[in-house]
Write a protein that holds these residues in place. Structure first.
Motif, short mmCIF file in Angstrom:
data_model
loop_
_atom_site.label_atom_id
_atom_site.label_comp_id
_atom_site.label_asym_id
_atom_site.label_seq_id
_atom_site.Cartn_x
_atom_site.Cartn_y
_atom_site.Cartn_z
N LEU A 62 22.79 29.16 3.93
CA LEU A 62 22.01 30.33 4.35
C LEU A 62 21.72 31.33 3.24
O LEU A 62 20.74 32.04 3.29
CB LEU A 62 22.74 31.05 5.49
N GLN A 63 22.61 31.46 2.26
CA GLN A 63 22.46 32.46 1.20
C GLN A 63 22.29 33.88 1.77
O GLN A 63 21.55 34.71 1.25
CB GLN A 63 21.28 32.13 0.27
N ASP A 64 22.99 34.15 2.86
CA ASP A 64 22.94 35.46 3.50
C ASP A 64 24.33 35.78 4.02
O ASP A 64 24.76 35.27 5.06
CB ASP A 64 21.92 35.44 4.65
N GLU A 65 25.04 36.64 3.30
CA GLU A 65 26.45 36.89 3.60
C GLU A 65 26.66 37.44 5.01
O GLU A 65 27.56 36.98 5.72
CB GLU A 65 27.04 37.87 2.58
N GLU A 66 25.84 38.37 5.42
CA GLU A 66 26.02 38.98 6.74
C GLU A 66 25.84 37.95 7.86
O GLU A 66 26.63 37.90 8.81
CB GLU A 66 25.02 40.13 6.93
N VAL A 67 24.82 37.11 7.73
CA VAL A 67 24.57 36.11 8.75
C VAL A 67 25.67 35.05 8.76
O VAL A 67 26.10 34.60 9.82
CB VAL A 67 23.19 35.45 8.54
N VAL A 68 26.12 34.66 7.57
CA VAL A 68 27.20 33.68 7.49
C VAL A 68 28.45 34.21 8.18
O VAL A 68 29.11 33.48 8.94
CB VAL A 68 27.51 33.31 6.03
N ARG A 69 28.78 35.46 7.94
CA ARG A 69 29.96 36.05 8.59
C ARG A 69 29.78 36.10 10.10
O ARG A 69 30.72 35.89 10.86
CB ARG A 69 30.24 37.43 8.01
N TYR B 159 33.24 29.62 4.47
CA TYR B 159 32.35 30.67 3.96
C TYR B 159 31.45 30.13 2.85
O TYR B 159 30.24 30.36 2.84
CB TYR B 159 33.18 31.86 3.45
N HIS B 160 32.04 29.41 1.91
CA HIS B 160 31.25 28.89 0.79
C HIS B 160 30.23 27.87 1.25
O HIS B 160 29.09 27.85 0.76
CB HIS B 160 32.18 28.29 -0.27
N TYR B 161 30.59 27.04 2.21
CA TYR B 161 29.64 26.08 2.75
C TYR B 161 28.50 26.80 3.47
O TYR B 161 27.32 26.49 3.29
CB TYR B 161 30.35 25.12 3.71
N GLY B 162 28.86 27.81 4.27
CA GLY B 162 27.84 28.58 4.98
C GLY B 162 26.88 29.29 4.05
O GLY B 162 25.67 29.32 4.29
#
Length: 204
Positions: free
Chosen positions: A48-55, A41-44
């Motif tokens: 991206l700096q976008d929590e929804e997209v990272v998830r 999660y932290h790497y993503g």
């Protein structure tokens, strides 16, 4: 696919856990998820700096792993394998969204290296000031320099692993890391030993 948060034997090595997963053990997949969600999660988020997209990317990654489990190769370092896979997933997402023209990360992209200065290790005012200066110096690096520093000193990966993740030669990875360290050293005006000590303290 819903990923259940169920724990299995924490004493299993990465190789053993991965082998169980390759045999179709859903509990092994859940354990892999539990052990590696935080670093992934932290790497993503740094890419991206976008929590929804990272998830969404993480969800897609684990779904794809489960679907393709019979075609995957053994590994004795699951975190390294997953970070590499997540990086490719995010790059594919960026291309699908037509945000970037190139498949690989380039200097125009971002890689966020903000980090907390609230840990026990840096509670003293003097140490906190040093870490804040390190954080400011990080912002002067290129995206790829930030990424190599993150993988080397935060995720503690070796140069072979970093080279494969970043699609570089090992020699190119050494050079990128050396340039990043030299840039940080010049900005902070410290010798290399002090800089490395600060980087080692970063994760604590």
């Amino acid at each position: 696919m819903n990923i259940l948060i169920i724990s299995v034997n924490n004493e299993l090595t990465d190789f053993e856990l991965w082998q169980n997963f390759l045999k179709g053990d859903r509990l092994a997949l859940n354990e892999i998820y539990n052990r590696n969600l935080s670093p992934l999660y932290h790497y993503g988020m740094r890419m991206l700096q976008d929590e929804e997209v990272v998830r969404d990317c993480l969800h897609n990654l684990f779904v794809k792993l489960w679907i393709n489990q019979k075609n995957l190769k053994p590994t004795n370092n699951i975190k390294y394998y997953l970070i590499s896979a997540l990086r490719n997933t995010i790059i594919n997402y960026k291309n699908a969204e037509k945000r970037f023209q190139k498949v690989e990360l380039n200097e125009a992209e971002t890689f966020d290296l903000k980090f907390s200065v609230e840990s026990e290790y840096i509670k003293k005012e003097e140490q906190q000031e040093k870490m804040l200066k390190l954080s400011e110096a990080m912002n002067k690096l290129t995206a790829r320099q930030k990424e190599v520093i993150y993988l080397k000193y935060y995720e503690e990966m070796d140069y072979d692993q970093i080279a494969e993740i970043m699609d570089l030669t090992k020699k190119g990875t050494y050079k990128l890391s050396a340039r990043a360290l030299e840039a940080l050293r010049e900005v902070l005006n410290v010798d290399k030993a002090i800089l490395l000590a600060l980087l080692m303290a970063w994760k604590r």
